[in-house]
Design an enzyme around this catalytic site. Structure first.
Site, PDB file in Angstrom:
ATOM      1  N   GLU A  18      -0.631   6.296   2.380  1.00 26.10           N
ATOM      2  CA  GLU A  18      -1.793   5.932   0.961  1.00 26.10           C
ATOM      3  C   GLU A  18      -1.893   4.984   0.955  1.00 26.10           C
ATOM      4  O   GLU A  18      -2.958   3.472   0.466  1.00 26.10           O
ATOM      5  CB  GLU A  18      -1.503   6.752  -0.563  1.00 26.10           C
ATOM      6  N   ASP A  72      -2.945   2.606 -11.733  1.00 25.09           N
ATOM      7  CA  ASP A  72      -1.735   3.913 -12.632  1.00 25.09           C
ATOM      8  C   ASP A  72      -0.518   3.903 -11.179  1.00 25.09           C
ATOM      9  O   ASP A  72      -1.165   4.459 -10.012  1.00 25.09           O
ATOM     10  CB  ASP A  72      -2.472   4.668 -13.214  1.00 25.09           C
TER      11      ASP A  72
END
Length: 743
Positions: free
Chosen positions: A664, A459
Site C-alpha cells: 500500500e 488518516d
C-alpha cells in the site's frame, strides 16, 4: 536476467510453442502444454523415493548437470517439474524463515537444480538467485492451485525482466484479483462486514429509497437463499446524522449501480435479471467501492486498456451522488456521512477521451458532469464544509459520537477520563454519549477533527491532528479549482455553453430543474478561488502553498507534498510552479520518490508520539502520480521523469528482492526494504503465501502509469535494477563523450 523491455521483445512462438508469458490460467490450465509432446518422454523423471530424498536434502546426485546440452535453446530452455515434490524441496531449502516467501533475508544456498524438458528430465540446469527462485515458488504455487501435478515450465518465466513481469502481473492478474461486482453472485461474501461488532453479525445490504428494482431483486435473493441470512433494508429518502448513528446497530453494505441483463434459466428459459457494475477495490480483503482509491486505480486501468472498469467506476460514482448525496469514503452504512478527496471530473474526462467514438459517450460525460456539479454544491460548498468568510472548503463530514468502524478499544485512551468523570462502564458511556444524553463539547471537537482526517484520505498525520476541520487544505481546494475549470471547459467546448439541470441532480444545489448552466459562472468560481488561495495560502518566501487555519486566521507551516497538487490542478501560476520546483520539491525528494511531508514538519517521534502513516518517512502512490502529472503540465519533464524513476525503481527492487511484493505504501528513505512500515496501520499486501495475487490498487496503477512517464532508456535501466544515481551518472558520461566527439 533478460534485458528485453517490452512484451514484443520476448522470443517468438514456434509451431509447437505456447505463449511463454500467458496469464496463469491460460498457462497452467492447458493439458497440451504440460503433457503434449513430452508425455511419452517423462518416464526418466519418475524417480525413486531415494532420489526425492536426495533432492530434498540437496545432496550431490550421480547425474551430471546437463547445463548447456539443450537441443532447443533457440526456443528457450524449459524445465520438467513435479510440482509437489519440487515445491517441498524448494521450501525446505530456501524458505529458511518459513513464511512461504523466498527473499534476500532467507539464508538458503539460493541455487536449485531443475530437470530439463529437452532431455526428458535426464539432465539438469541450476536455477540461481533470489529473484529466479522466488519466481519459481510463485509459479509452482500457481500451478498447484490449477491442479497440476507435473508442468513444463519456461525458464523465461523465471528470469523475466522484472519491469515486464510486474507490468504483466498487474495487467493480467492484479486488476482481475481486485475486481468486484455486487449482485446475487457475490452478496453472501460482500455483505458481510468484518467491522460488524454487534451481537448478531450477518450479511446486510441497504438499498436507496428510489431503487425499487434493486430492493425487489435482493428480497428475492434472500427468499431463494435463506441459509445466507441476508437482511435487505430500504433506506429512508432523507439520511440524517441521527439515522446514520442508529444504523450502526445494524451495519451493512450499500447498494451500487446495476445493469439489466438477460440470462438463461434452466426452467424459465431466457429471463431478465440485474448484474452489478464492476469496480476495483484497494486491496484483496475489501469488497466495497472506495472513493479516491478508485480514481487513482483508473489511471492505471486506462493505461492497461481496461476502459470498461474505469467507466463502470465513474457510473458507480454517479449512482452514489444521485442516491447517497456524495462519493462515499466507502460503500458501507457507517460511511454515509463521509466523503473523500473529489476527482470525478478528471476521471470522467479521461474515460470520455477513450470512448468518445462510442454513441453514448457524450451522454456518459453529461451525467458525470451533472453529478460532479451536485457533489460540488451539496458536499464541498455545502453548509458543513464551506467557510463562508474565505469561500474556501474544508473536510468536515456529518456524524455523531464515536466513529463505529474502528475497533471498540481504539479510543479507550481518549474516552477514559470522561468515563471516569461520569462513573460509567465503557459501553454504557459510548451509548449515552452517542445519543446526546451526555454533553462533552471537547469530545465533540475531538471527534469532529477525527472524522475530518478520515474524510481527507490522509488518516493519519500530525499535519491534521486536532485541527483538520479548521483547515482549508491545499489539496481539497486545488481539487475544487480543478472541478470548476473542468466543468467550465466541458460546458463550453462540448455542450455549446448550455447545460440543462435535470431534477435528479438538483437536490442540494441552488438550481431548479430546467435551469441552464454556462461556463462563465464556473470561470468566476475558479478565479475567485485562485485569488483567495494566493492571498491566504501561498508563501512567497518558502515557494509553497500551505493549509490555511480559518479559525485562528493564519497560514499553517506544515510542509506537505500536496502543495504539488496545485500543479496537477493548473492552479499555480508559471512563476509559482517554478518556485515550488526550485524551493519546495527538494524538501520532499528522497531515495524512493516523494515524501508525504518533511521530517521537520513531523517533529520528534517516540513512545508517546509514534509515527503516523501520512508523515515522514512514508511515500504514497497518489502523491507521486499527481506530482508527475502536474510537473509535466508545466513542462518540468526532467523532474517528472526523475521522480517517476525513483518510485518505480523502489517498487521494482522490493518486488525482486521480496518475492513479488507490492504494498500500500513505502518508506521512501529505505533503500533495502522500503515495504517495511512502522506506522499505526502497518502495511497491506505483505501477508501472502507463495504468490501475491492483487498487489495494491493505487500502487499497481502508479507502476504502469509511471512507465508512461519515464523514457525508453530509463525503462531499460529499471529492468536491470540500476539505481538512479548510477543511471544519471552514466547518462552524463555518455553526453560528455558525445560532446567531446563533436569537438
Amino acid at each position: 536476467m533478460s534485458d528485453s523491455t517490452a512484451p514484443s521483445a520476448h522470443r517468438p512462438r514456434g509451431s509447437e510453442d505456447f505463449g511463454v508469458f500467458d496469464d496463469a490460467k491460460t498457462y497452467y490450465a492447458s493439458d497440451e502444454r504440460h503433457t503434449g509432446r513430452f508425455a511419452n518422454r517423462t518416464r526418466t523423471y519418475s524417480q525413486s523415493s531415494l532420489i526425492k530424498q536426495i533432492e530434498r536434502l540437496n545432496l550431490p546426485e550421480p547425474f551430471r548437470r546437463g547445463s548447456h546440452d539443450e537441443s532447443n535453446l533457440e526456443q528457450g530452455r524449459r524445465f520438467l517439474i513435479q510440482v509437489d515434490a519440487t515445491l517441498e524441496s524448494l521450501k525446505a531449502q530456501e524458505d529458511t524463515d518459513g513464511n512461504m516467501q523466498i527473499t534476500i533475508e532467507d539464508s538458503g544456498p539460493k541455487v536449485l537444480p531443475l530437470r530439463t524438458a529437452a532431455s526428458a528430465g535426464y539432465h539438469r540446469f541450476e536455477v540461481r538467485g533470489t529473484y529466479m527462485l522466488s519466481n519459481l515458488l510463485q509459479e509452482l504455487t500457481l500451478a498447484k492451485e490449477y491442479g497440476r501435478k507435473q508442468i513444463i515450465l519456461d525458464e523465461a518465466r523465471l528470469n523475466e525482466n522484472p519491469v515486464n513481469r510486474l507490468s504483466r502481473l498487474i495487467k493480467d492478474h492484479f486488476w482481475d484479483g481486485l475486481t468486484r461486482r455486487i449482485d446475487a453472485s457475490s452478496i453472501e461474501i460482500a455483505a458481510r462486514d468484518p467491522k460488524d461488532w454487534t451481537d448478531d453479525p450477518r450479511p446486510r445490504i441497504y438499498i436507496p429509497s428510489k431503487c425499487t428494482a434493486q430492493f425487489e431483486y435482493y428480497k428475492q435473493v434472500a427468499l431463494d437463499r435463506p441459509e445466507i441470512r441476508l437482511d435487505v433494508q430500504l433506506l429512508p429518502e432523507v439520511i440524517t446524522p441521527e439515522i446514520i448513528r442508529d444504523m450502526n446497530e445494524k451495519p451493512g453494505l450499500l447498494a451500487v449501480a446495476v445493469e439489466e441483463v438477460e440470462e438463461q434459466d434452466p426452467v424459465k428459459g431466457t429471463i431478465k435479471t440485474l448484474r452489478g457494475l464492476p469496480f476495483v477495490v484497494p486491496g484483496g480483503r475489501f469488497n466495497e467501492l472506495y472513493g479516491w482509491d478508485s480514481y487513482m486505480e483508473s489511471l492505471g486501468l486506462l493505461v492497461n486498456d481496461r476502459v470498461d472498469l474505469a467507466k463502470a467506476m465513474v457510473l458507480n460514482f454517479c449512482f452514489c451522488i444521485e442516491h447517497y448525496g456524495k462519493i462515499l469514503n466507502a460503500t458501507r452504512s457507517y460511511y454515509l456521512g463521509r466523503s473523500q478527496p473529489p476527482f470525478l471530473t478528471d476521471m470522467a474526462l479521461r474515460v470520455y477521451e477513450k470512448i468518445k467514438h462510442e454513441p453514448d459517450a457524450l451522454e456518459f460525460l453529461r451525467r458525470s458532469i451533472l453529478a460532479a456539479i451536485k457533489e460540488y454544491h451539496s458536499v464541498w460548498t455545502g453548509q458543513a464544509r464551506l467557510d463562508p468568510t474565505t469561500g474556501l472548503s474544508r473536510y468536515c463530514p456529518e456524524g455523531l459520537g464515536v466513529p463505529p468502524e474502528t475497533e471498540p478499544s481504539h479510543f479507550v485512551h481518549i474516552l477514559q477520563p470522561y468515563i471516569k468523570k461520569h462513573g460509567m462502564e465503557f459501553d454504557e458511556f459510548v451509548r449515552a454519549y452517542n445519543h446526546g444524553e451526555i454533553k462533552e463539547p471537547e469530545l465533540d471537537n475531538y471527534f469532529m477533527h477525527d472524522r475530518a482526517v478520515r474524510e481527507s484520505g490522509h488518516d493519519t498525520s500530525y499535519r491534521f491532528e486536532g485541527v483538520c476541520a479548521n483547515l482549508a487544505t491545499i489539496d481539497l481546494n486545488s481539487l475544487l479549482f480543478k472541478y470548476e475549470t473542468d466543468i467550465s471547459r466541458t460546458i463550453r467546448s462540448l455542450f455549446d455553453d448550455k447545460l440543462v439541470m435535470p431534477e435528479e441532480f438538483c437536490q442540494g444545489t441552488p438550481y431548479k430543474p430546467g435551469d441552464i448552466l454556462t461556463s462563465a459562472l464556473w470561470d468566476r468560481k475558479a478565479k475567485r478561488r485562485k485569488l483567495t488561495m494566493d492571498k491566504l495560502m501561498w508563501n512567497e518566501e518558502e515557494g509553497m502553498f500551505f493549509d490555511y487555519d480559518f479559525v485562528n486566521k493564519k497560514r499553517c507551516t506544515y510542509e506537505t507534498a500536496t502543495t504539488l497538487w496545485s500543479l496537477w490542478a493548473g492552479l499555480a501560476s508559471p512563476k509559482q510552479a517554478a518556485d515550488i520546483v526550485k524551493k519546495g520539491l527538494p524538501k520532499f525528494e528522497e531515495f524512493g520518490g516523494l515524501l508525504a511531508g518533511t521530517e521537520s514538519s513531523r517533529g520528534e517521534i517516540g513512545l508517546e508520539r509514534p509515527n503516523r502513516q501520512w508523515d515522514y518517512p512514508y511515500g504514497w502512490a497518489p502523491q507521486q502520480m499527481l506530482a508527475w502529472t502536474g510537473l509535466l503540465r508545466y513542462s518540468f519533464n526532467e523532474e517528472a521523469e526523475r521522480l517517476a524513476y525513483k518510485w518505480l525503481f523502489m517498487i521494482t527492487k522490493a518486488f525482486v528482492d521480496f518475492n513479488g511484493v507490492v504494498v500500500e505504501k513505502y518508506d521512501v528513505t529505505r533503500p533495502i526494504d522500503p515495504h517495511r512500515v512502522d506506522a499505526e496501520y502497518g502495511n497491506q499486501g505483505l501477508n501472502f503465501k507463495g504468490v501475491a495475487k492483487e498487489g495494491f490498487g493505487w500502487v499497481n496503477a502508479s507502476y504502469v502509469y509511471g512507465l508512461q512517464i519515464v523514457n525508453a532508456h530509463m525503462r531499460r535501466a529499471l529492468g536491470t535494477l540500476t539505481p538512479y544515481p548510477t543511471f544519471i551518472k552514466a547518462i552524463e558520461q555518455l553526453n560528455e563523450k558525445a560532446l567531446a566527439d563533436l569537438e
